[in-house]
Design a protein around this motif. Structure first.
Motif, mmCIF file in Angstrom:
data_model
loop_
_atom_site.group_PDB
_atom_site.id
_atom_site.type_symbol
_atom_site.label_atom_id
_atom_site.label_comp_id
_atom_site.label_asym_id
_atom_site.label_seq_id
_atom_site.Cartn_x
_atom_site.Cartn_y
_atom_site.Cartn_z
ATOM 1 N N THR A 1 0.915 -1.106 0.085
ATOM 2 C CA THR A 1 0.114 -0.073 0.157
ATOM 3 C C THR A 1 0.837 1.315 0.103
ATOM 4 N N GLU A 2 2.255 1.141 0.308
ATOM 5 C CA GLU A 2 2.917 2.213 0.320
ATOM 6 C C GLU A 2 3.676 2.322 -0.903
ATOM 7 N N LEU A 3 3.532 1.344 -1.840
ATOM 8 C CA LEU A 3 3.935 1.750 -3.285
ATOM 9 C C LEU A 3 2.896 2.647 -3.959
ATOM 10 N N PRO A 4 3.527 3.382 -5.247
ATOM 11 C CA PRO A 4 2.762 4.301 -5.884
ATOM 12 C C PRO A 4 1.160 4.010 -6.168
ATOM 13 N N ASP A 5 1.292 2.733 -6.954
ATOM 14 C CA ASP A 5 0.082 2.213 -7.518
ATOM 15 C C ASP A 5 -0.431 1.127 -6.794
ATOM 16 N N GLY A 6 0.016 1.098 -5.611
ATOM 17 C CA GLY A 6 -0.384 -0.104 -4.644
ATOM 18 C C GLY A 6 -0.381 -1.446 -5.189
ATOM 19 N N TYR A 7 -1.534 -2.251 -5.224
ATOM 20 C CA TYR A 7 -1.681 -3.615 -5.671
ATOM 21 C C TYR A 7 -1.373 -3.435 -7.487
ATOM 22 N N GLU A 8 -1.593 -2.388 -7.899
ATOM 23 C CA GLU A 8 -1.524 -2.017 -9.250
ATOM 24 C C GLU A 8 -0.046 -1.777 -9.819
ATOM 25 N N THR A 9 0.733 -1.703 -8.902
ATOM 26 C CA THR A 9 2.271 -1.357 -9.363
ATOM 27 C C THR A 9 2.821 -2.426 -10.048
ATOM 28 N N ARG A 10 3.476 -2.055 -11.331
ATOM 29 C CA ARG A 10 4.255 -2.997 -12.088
ATOM 30 C C ARG A 10 5.308 -3.293 -11.442
ATOM 31 N N VAL A 11 5.824 -4.790 -11.388
ATOM 32 C CA VAL A 11 6.965 -5.433 -10.612
ATOM 33 C C VAL A 11 7.994 -5.291 -11.268
ATOM 34 N N GLY A 12 7.984 -5.034 -12.857
ATOM 35 C CA GLY A 12 9.149 -5.143 -13.779
ATOM 36 C C GLY A 12 9.564 -6.693 -13.920
ATOM 37 N N GLU A 13 10.294 -6.755 -15.085
ATOM 38 C CA GLU A 13 10.666 -8.035 -15.507
ATOM 39 C C GLU A 13 11.233 -8.880 -14.180
ATOM 40 N N ARG A 14 10.896 -9.863 -14.226
ATOM 41 C CA ARG A 14 11.093 -10.948 -12.966
ATOM 42 C C ARG A 14 10.882 -10.370 -11.818
ATOM 43 N N GLY A 15 10.063 -9.194 -11.549
ATOM 44 C CA GLY A 15 10.250 -8.411 -10.300
ATOM 45 C C GLY A 15 11.306 -7.619 -9.714
ATOM 46 N N VAL A 16 12.179 -7.218 -10.731
ATOM 47 C CA VAL A 16 13.354 -6.403 -10.279
ATOM 48 C C VAL A 16 13.178 -5.083 -9.609
ATOM 49 N N LYS A 17 11.914 -4.710 -9.708
ATOM 50 C CA LYS A 17 11.685 -3.428 -8.811
ATOM 51 C C LYS A 17 11.543 -3.792 -7.378
ATOM 52 N N LEU A 18 11.322 -4.784 -6.929
ATOM 53 C CA LEU A 18 10.992 -5.225 -5.717
ATOM 54 C C LEU A 18 12.437 -5.627 -5.010
ATOM 55 N N SER A 19 12.228 -5.663 -3.606
ATOM 56 C CA SER A 19 13.530 -5.891 -2.914
ATOM 57 C C SER A 19 13.150 -7.463 -2.805
ATOM 58 N N GLY A 20 14.261 -8.319 -2.351
ATOM 59 C CA GLY A 20 14.458 -9.772 -2.230
ATOM 60 C C GLY A 20 13.256 -10.013 -1.283
ATOM 61 N N GLY A 21 13.230 -9.519 -0.064
ATOM 62 C CA GLY A 21 12.513 -9.899 0.980
ATOM 63 C C GLY A 21 10.772 -9.496 0.328
ATOM 64 N N GLN A 22 10.713 -8.320 -0.250
ATOM 65 C CA GLN A 22 9.232 -8.086 -0.677
ATOM 66 C C GLN A 22 8.968 -9.230 -1.736
ATOM 67 N N ARG A 23 9.690 -9.687 -2.535
ATOM 68 C CA ARG A 23 9.368 -10.707 -3.662
ATOM 69 C C ARG A 23 9.027 -11.870 -2.791
ATOM 70 N N GLN A 24 9.713 -12.137 -1.977
ATOM 71 C CA GLN A 24 9.412 -13.270 -0.934
ATOM 72 C C GLN A 24 8.110 -13.266 -0.324
ATOM 73 N N ARG A 25 7.752 -12.258 0.256
ATOM 74 C CA ARG A 25 6.443 -12.004 0.722
ATOM 75 C C ARG A 25 5.386 -11.960 -0.393
ATOM 76 N N ILE A 26 5.616 -11.697 -1.539
ATOM 77 C CA ILE A 26 4.352 -11.809 -2.520
ATOM 78 C C ILE A 26 4.317 -13.248 -2.946
ATOM 79 N N ALA A 27 5.350 -14.127 -2.947
ATOM 80 C CA ALA A 27 5.536 -15.562 -3.089
ATOM 81 C C ALA A 27 4.618 -16.135 -2.000
ATOM 82 N N ILE A 28 4.914 -15.791 -0.881
ATOM 83 C CA ILE A 28 4.063 -16.303 0.349
ATOM 84 C C ILE A 28 2.489 -15.859 0.190
#
Ligand code: ATP
Length: 644
Positions: free
Chosen positions: A513-540
């Motif tokens: 929710t802190e990201l500019p577009d919330g759930y509609e934020t694009r994560v970039g190819e392979r999710g590069v725009k997110l940190s490792g921990g953030q990616r992991q939480r998305i996976a969970i």
């Protein structure tokens, strides 16, 4: 078979493909014969109509201009009664007929173009989708050989080659046959003796072409492989751009790309060197035919007697038609080199496409799958032994030289009752990830069995198995898309509300929710725009949403700080509650509540028990636990160094 320098591992599959282009027609043409036939017929009509103007011109020259008193106004296949008798009418008839012929050529060439394109592109679309569908079914061991660039080359370049062949070469060869056949018929009708002089070059051209095809074919195959190698290299280089930059290895990468590109350059030159010989050779033969016709016909007219063994007469009109049509033969015949080029390319490409389609799939649905639903969640590994080398050999059905020829899992047995958590710990490379992948049937065991609720995983359908088992893997892959799309991946109908709830449970909601577009934020190819921990939480969150009966957690908390780890641990505890779980962890604190902990080393279970039992035993686990400061790997390495 082992692969040589010029071959990619992928080439091994194409060797068994029998008459690939014929197979392409057999498998893909039947549903589209309508367009194919329309194309062929339109092609035929257009080519035939294009012969009318020169023919009319020849008749008009004799009957209207040079010999108006002796030459009759006659046309082949047209009854004399249909033709005008007055000279002026004949003149106008000629003009109108030539104009109509040109209109027919234009209209039918257009119809032919549309029909041929529809046929070719529709076939290619289907071939592309079919190859992708097949590729999705291939065993994981196929992809372990890192052939992304290879597969991309098949799906892209090879299908394009086929399309060019179907679109141009097939129709052009039909045109060639029609043109050469039609022209030969007209020439023979006008003056068969001079026609023999003109057409004697045709068999020579055919023989020359056959020679070229035989010599060129292996060169085309090598060129296709070089394209694929370059693709693989580029694909790898782009994927690893971050590492390349971070290690200042641009020059090294550039050298490797240069080498692959140079290899392609050389292979292409091998092909072109032959083409350079072939094209002018064909043109020379066609030129000889033209010159011979001109020589014999010219002598015939200027001396007014048939030269050499020839007999009879030749009119100026017929001579003009001969010269015009001989010239017409040259063009399509000179195009043979393009057709051969496209044919050879298409043959090599279709071998690769069908090579891909024919790769045997071993990890597949059983013929008569047992019913897994409803899943209670009893998981049992019974004397499981596995090695990657064996699975590769089986997957490729060819011997493959591999460095990974040792047994990775050896005689492992354990059980998890419904709702229990079994934790796997051990040094890096011990086989923990491999073990959980066997439950998903990413690979099949060589000995023993993996069972869910008493069913061997090989006896149930793959989709049922995989929808009952959730997997949060070591490397969290995100697709380019929004965060919501990624959480929803696999549960495509899930509501926005459900996505949010899953993210909350995975402690992801807050940062999303802190990201500019919330759930509609694009994560970039392979999710590069997110940190490792953030990616992991998305996976969970994805796993929470999927709500699987059995959960596989592979180091799910390795990429986060201690505070986030505590949060995630809480969500994982909630997620695993009442759900059978196999959890791999490097931090022992995360699995101390597990019902059973297995310590793996070199693919074998060396210790097992609950946290308390293992501590009491005072073995490896206890040492590790006491060495709390580091990860299991470091502690185990330290143990090994210390001569334990
Ligand atoms: P880590 O803790 O580092 O993740 P792990 O215990 O999960 O290690 P695995 O990933 O299961 O270990 O690997 C076990 C062994 O199998 C290693 O020796 C590894 O080199 C090998 N291996 C893993 N994946 C493959 C593969 N796809 N093909 C061939 N060998 C593999």
């Amino acid at each position: 078979m082992s692969t040589t320098d010029d071959e990619t591992p992928f080439d091994a599959y194409r060797e068994d493909v029998d008459r690939p282009l014929w197979r392409l027609f057999r498998e893909y043409a039947p549903g589209r014969l309508g367009w194919f036939s329309v194309g062929m017929v339109a092609n035929f009509v257009a080519r035939m109509a294009s012969l009318v103007p020169p023919l009319l011109l020849g008749v008009a020259i004799d009957a209207l201009f040079t010999e108006p008193d002796s030459a009759a106004f006659e046309l082949p296949l047209v009854p004399d009664a249909w033709l005008p008798t007055e000279q002026l009418d004949q003149f106008w008839f000629t003009i109108v007929a030539i104009a109509v012929a040109f209109v027919l050529v234009a209209v039918f060439t257009w119809i032919y173009g549309v029909a041929a394109n529809l046929f070719a592109h529709d076939v290619m679309h289907t071939v592309r989708v079919d190859s992708f569908r097949k590729m999705q079914r291939l065993d994981m061991s196929f992809f372990d050989e890192k052939q992304t660039g290879e597969v991309m080359a098949v799906l892209n370049n090879d299908t394009q080659n086929l399309e060019r062949f179907l679109d141009n070469a097939v129709m052009n060869s039909a045109r060639l046959v029609v043109m050469v056949g039609g022209i030969a018929a007209v020439l023979c009708y006008l003056n068969w003796q001079l026609a023999v002089v003109t057409l004697v070059a045709v068999p020579a051209m055919v023989l020359f072409t056959l020679w070229f095809m035989r010599v060129a074919e292996p060169r085309y195959v090598r060129q296709r492989s070089a394209v694929a190698r370059l693709n693989t290299r580029l694909e790898n280089a782009i994927a690893g751009m971050g590492l390349t930059k971070a290690t200042s290895s641009e020059d090294h990468e550039l050298d490797r790309v240069r080498e692959s590109s140079l290899n392609l350059f050389r292979r292409t030159m091998d092909v072109l060197k032959l083409s350079y010989l072939y094209r002018p050779g064909m043109e020379l033969l066609a030129g000889i035919a033209f010159a011979a016709t001109f020589l014999v016909g010219g002598l015939w007219l200027t001396t007014d007697t048939a030269p050499g063994p020839l007999t009879g007469t030749l009119s100026v009109g017929d001579f003009v038609v001969f010269l015009m049509l001989t010239q017409r033969i040259v063009d399509p015949l000179a195009e043979v080199s393009n057709i051969v080029d496209q044919y050879e390319n298409a043959k090599a490409s279709s071998e690769r496409i069908f090579g891909l389609m024919d790769i045997p799939v071993h990890v597949d649905d059983p013929d008569d799958p047992a019913d897994l639903e409803p899943v209670e969640g009893h998981v049992a590994y019974e004397n499981v032994t596995f090695s990657y080398a064996d699975s590769e050999v089986r997957a490729t059905a060819h011997e493959t030289e591999t460095a990974f020829d040792e047994t990775v899992i050896e005689d492992v047995s354990f059980e998890a009752e419904p709702g229990e958590t079994v934790a796997l710990v051990g040094p890096t490379g011990a086989g923990k990830s491999t073990l959980v992948k066997l439950l998903l049937r990413l690979y099949d065991v060589q000995e023993g069995s993996v069972r869910i609720d008493g069913h061997d995983v090989r006896d149930v359908s793959l989709s049922e198995l995989r929808s009952s088992v959730g997997y949060v893997s070591q490397d969290t892959f995100l697709f380019d898309g929004t965060i919501a799309d990624n959480v929803r991946y696999g549960q495509f109908d899930a509501s926005d509300e459900a996505v949010r709830e899953a993210a909350k449970a995975a402690q992801a909601h807050e940062f999303v929710t802190e990201l500019p577009d919330g759930y509609e934020t694009r994560v970039g190819e392979r999710g590069v725009k997110l940190s490792g921990g953030q990616r992991q939480r998305i996976a969970i969150a994805r796993a929470v949403l999927a709500d699987p009966d059995v959960l596989l957690l592979d180091e799910a908390t390795s990429a986060v700080d201690t505070k986030t780890e505590a949060l995630i641990q809480e969500s994982i505890d909630r997620l695993t509650e009442g759900r059978t779980t196999l959890a791999i962890a490097h931090r022992l604190s995360t699995i101390k509540n597990a019902d059973e902990i297995l310590v793996l080393e070199d693919g074998r279970v060396v210790e097992r028990g609950t946290h308390e039992e293992l501590l009491d035993d005072g073995g490896r686990y206890a040492t590790l636990w006491n060495a709390q400061a580091g990860t299991v790997d470091e502690a185990l390495d330290a143990l090994a160094d210390g001569g334990q």
